[in-house]
Structures are given as structure tokens and as C-alpha cells.
Design an enzyme around this catalytic site. Structure first.
Site, PDB file in Angstrom:
ATOM      1  CG  ASP A 227     -47.904 -18.507  -6.014  1.00  0.00           C
ATOM      2  OD1 ASP A 227     -48.458 -18.803  -7.088  1.00  0.00           O
ATOM      3  OD2 ASP A 227     -47.035 -17.608  -5.915  1.00  0.00           O
TER       4      ASP A 227
ATOM      5  CG  ASP B  33     -44.665 -18.592 -11.378  1.00  0.00           C
ATOM      6  OD1 ASP B  33     -43.711 -19.209 -11.858  1.00  0.00           O
ATOM      7  OD2 ASP B  33     -45.820 -18.650 -11.840  1.00  0.00           O
TER       8      ASP B  33
ATOM      9  NE  ARG C  55     -49.370 -17.885 -20.828  1.00  0.00           N
ATOM     10  CZ  ARG C  55     -49.398 -19.129 -21.309  1.00  0.00           C
ATOM     11  NH1 ARG C  55     -49.728 -19.336 -22.577  1.00  0.00           N
ATOM     12  NH2 ARG C  55     -49.117 -20.159 -20.540  1.00  0.00           N
TER      13      ARG C  55
ATOM     14  CG  ASN D 188     -45.421 -22.375 -18.649  1.00  0.00           C
ATOM     15  OD1 ASN D 188     -45.234 -23.125 -19.609  1.00  0.00           O
ATOM     16  ND2 ASN D 188     -45.823 -21.114 -18.794  1.00  0.00           N
TER      17      ASN D 188
ATOM     18  CG  ASP E 243     -44.774 -14.503  -4.879  1.00  0.00           C
ATOM     19  OD1 ASP E 243     -45.782 -15.165  -5.213  1.00  0.00           O
ATOM     20  OD2 ASP E 243     -44.028 -13.936  -5.702  1.00  0.00           O
TER      21      ASP E 243
HETATM   22  C1  G6P Z   1     -48.534 -16.960 -12.028  1.00  0.00           C
HETATM   23  C2  G6P Z   1     -47.537 -15.820 -12.108  1.00  0.00           C
HETATM   24  C3  G6P Z   1     -47.976 -14.796 -13.115  1.00  0.00           C
HETATM   25  C4  G6P Z   1     -48.307 -15.460 -14.451  1.00  0.00           C
HETATM   26  C5  G6P Z   1     -49.389 -16.504 -14.255  1.00  0.00           C
HETATM   27  C6  G6P Z   1     -49.725 -17.247 -15.550  1.00  0.00           C
HETATM   28  O1  G6P Z   1     -49.652 -16.524 -11.348  1.00  0.00           O
HETATM   29  O2  G6P Z   1     -47.382 -15.209 -10.848  1.00  0.00           O
HETATM   30  O3  G6P Z   1     -46.929 -13.862 -13.278  1.00  0.00           O
HETATM   31  O4  G6P Z   1     -48.742 -14.500 -15.389  1.00  0.00           O
HETATM   32  O5  G6P Z   1     -48.932 -17.460 -13.315  1.00  0.00           O
HETATM   33  O6  G6P Z   1     -48.611 -18.003 -15.945  1.00  0.00           O
HETATM   34  P1  G6P Z   1     -48.473 -18.727 -17.342  1.00  0.00           P
HETATM   35  O7  G6P Z   1     -47.190 -19.537 -17.196  1.00  0.00           O
HETATM   36  O8  G6P Z   1     -49.658 -19.604 -17.528  1.00  0.00           O
HETATM   37  O9  G6P Z   1     -48.354 -17.672 -18.370  1.00  0.00           O
HETATM   38 MG    MG Z   2     -46.310 -16.068  -7.022  1.00  0.00          MG
END
Ligand code: G6P
Ligand code: MG
Length: 221
Positions: free
Chosen positions: A8, A10, A48, A119, A171
Site C-alpha cells: 500500500d 498512503d 475517493r 495519485n 496500514d
Molecule cells: C488510498 C487512501 C485513501 C484515498 C484513496 C484514493 O487508499 O488510503 O485515503 O481516499 O487512496 O485516493 P485518491 O488519491 O485517488 O483520491
Molecule cells: Mg494506506
């Protein structure tokens, strides 16, 4: 034997989970929905649009917006998030991550990224670790987000490895559930409160050790 690690991003490689939280909080403030870190745990690993739906449901405002308006709100959060991550650099790798990735590569492990974030590739470039990864699962290609195992199963497929030779690192509670459901050996980073079902748990990234993880993996066989 373990041949691949599926990460993962983030909150694992860098602390961008904090930036997601700050960007959602700012949007929440604008639409009159306040939430804390405790609630935010439920957003980790969640896409998202699904995150927005959870926030709106939490504030009892799910039916206050139509689909186009929801997409605008999600865009707005993403613009704020992109501002926050624009200055990310290799100095923002979490403690021990660079060393851990170097160790994995030295041992011949293949690496995949399994982040729900669109992202993700941008952050890998900013962190200057894109070259460590053989492959990145495209979150737009998924039918189901975490806790569905799809993203980790795809990661293993893209590496050309069976699930039994891969280890997933997460996480988020939804992420550990996804890895376990694959089924794949799971490494959690965080507290047992939310990650109690991980096969192997460390409190933070500085405690990641390949030797200890492989020992736990072998003990489970
Ligand atoms: C990860 C993060 C989330 C986030 C998701 C989508 O899973 O843990 O908090 O909402 O990615 O991310 P994005 O950058 O596409 O909005
Ligand atoms: Mg994460």
C-alpha cells in the site's frame, strides 16, 4: 518461499494518509460535517468517491447532493490534496522505508504497488522510488475496492507470482482485510486496535525487518 512484496502507499511509504485526512477535513468544514481521526480510520484505503459517501452518510447528508455535485466535491478534495503533496520529496519517506526497500531488492524480491489512490504514481515519482516497483495496479481497473482482495490478487498476477509467494503490507483495516481475504500473508503497520487481524504487526515503519517478517511467514506455513 517469498518472492514478492505488495505495498500500500498512503501511510506505508509516506505519511500522505495525513494529507488525505487534512483535505477531507477541509471539505467537511465547508459542507458542515466535522469528523475526527477516529472516524478517519474508516476512510483509509477507501476510494475517493466511497470516502465522500462515508463522510456524507456520517453527516446525514447523503441525499443533499446529486451525482454531479458529489463529483465536484470529490474533485475539490483532490485539488486540495494535490496542493498538499506537491512538495513531497525523498525526505518524506517514512522512517526505515528506504532501507527496507533496499533490503528487499538486495534479496531479489519483486515489488508491486496496490494503492487505491489515483495519485500513487505521482507520489512514487516525488519520493524517487518508482524504479523499485516492477508494477503498479491501476485503481481505475478495479471492480471492487479494499476490503475486497482484488487489488492484491491483481498485484500478484502482475508480478507473475502465486499469492502464496507474496506478502502484503498495509496500514489500513480495509487493507489488512483485503490481503487476508486474497489469501496472502499480511504485514500491518499501526496498532492492534484496528489491525489486530494482521499476520504480523509492527507499530511503525522503523520496525520493519525482512528477517522477522520471513520468520513469522515461515512459522505460519
Ligand atoms: C488510498 C487512501 C485513501 C484515498 C484513496 C484514493 O487508499 O488510503 O485515503 O481516499 O487512496 O485516493 P485518491 O488519491 O485517488 O483520491
Ligand atoms: Mg494506506
Amino acid at each position: 518461499t517469498v518472492k514478492g512484496f505488495i505495498f500500500d502507499l498512503d501511510g506505508v511509504l509516506t505519511d500522505s494518509a495525513e494529507y488525505h485526512y487534512l483535505a477531507w477535513q477541509e471539505l467537511g468544514h465547508k459542507i458542515g460535517i466535522a469528523f475526527d481521526r477516529d472516524f478517519n480510520e474508516q476512510l483509509k484505503g477507501v476510494s475517493r468517491m466511497d470516502s465522500l459517501e462515508r463522510i456524507l452518510a456520517f453527516g446525514n447528508k447523503s441525499d443533499h447532493y446529486n451525482q454531479a455535485e458529489k463529483e465536484e466535491l470529490a474533485d475539490e478534495k483532490n485539488e486540495q490534496y494535490k496542493l498538499l503533496i506537491n512538495n513531497v520529496s525523498p525526505a518524506d519517506l517514512l522512517p526505515g522505508i528506504k532501507e527496507f526497500l533496499d533490503e528487499l531488492k538486495a534479496k531479489g524480491m519483486k515489488l508491486a504497488l496496490a494503492s487505491a489512490s489515483k495519485n500513487g504514481p505521482f507520489l512514487l515519482e516525488k519520493l524517487e522510488i518508482a524504479d523499485y516497483f516492477e508494477t503498479v495496479v491501476d485503481p481505475a481497473s478495479l471492480s471492487n475496492g479494499k476490503p475486497d482482495p482484488e487489488i492484491f490478487v491483481k498485484g500478484a498476477q502482475q508480478l507473475g507470482l502465486p499469492l502464496s509467494e507474496c506478502i502484503g503490507v498495509e496500514d489500513a483495516q480495509a487493507g489488512i482485510e483485503a490481503i487476508n481475504a486474497a489469501p496472502m500473508f499480511s504485514v500491518g503497520i499501526g496498532s492492534a486496535d484496528s489491525l489486530g487481524s494482521a499476520d504480523y504487526l509492527v507499530p511503525d515503519t522503523s520496525k520493519l525487518s525482512l528477517e522477522a517478517i520471513l520468520q513469522a511467514f515461515n512459522a505460519k506455513q
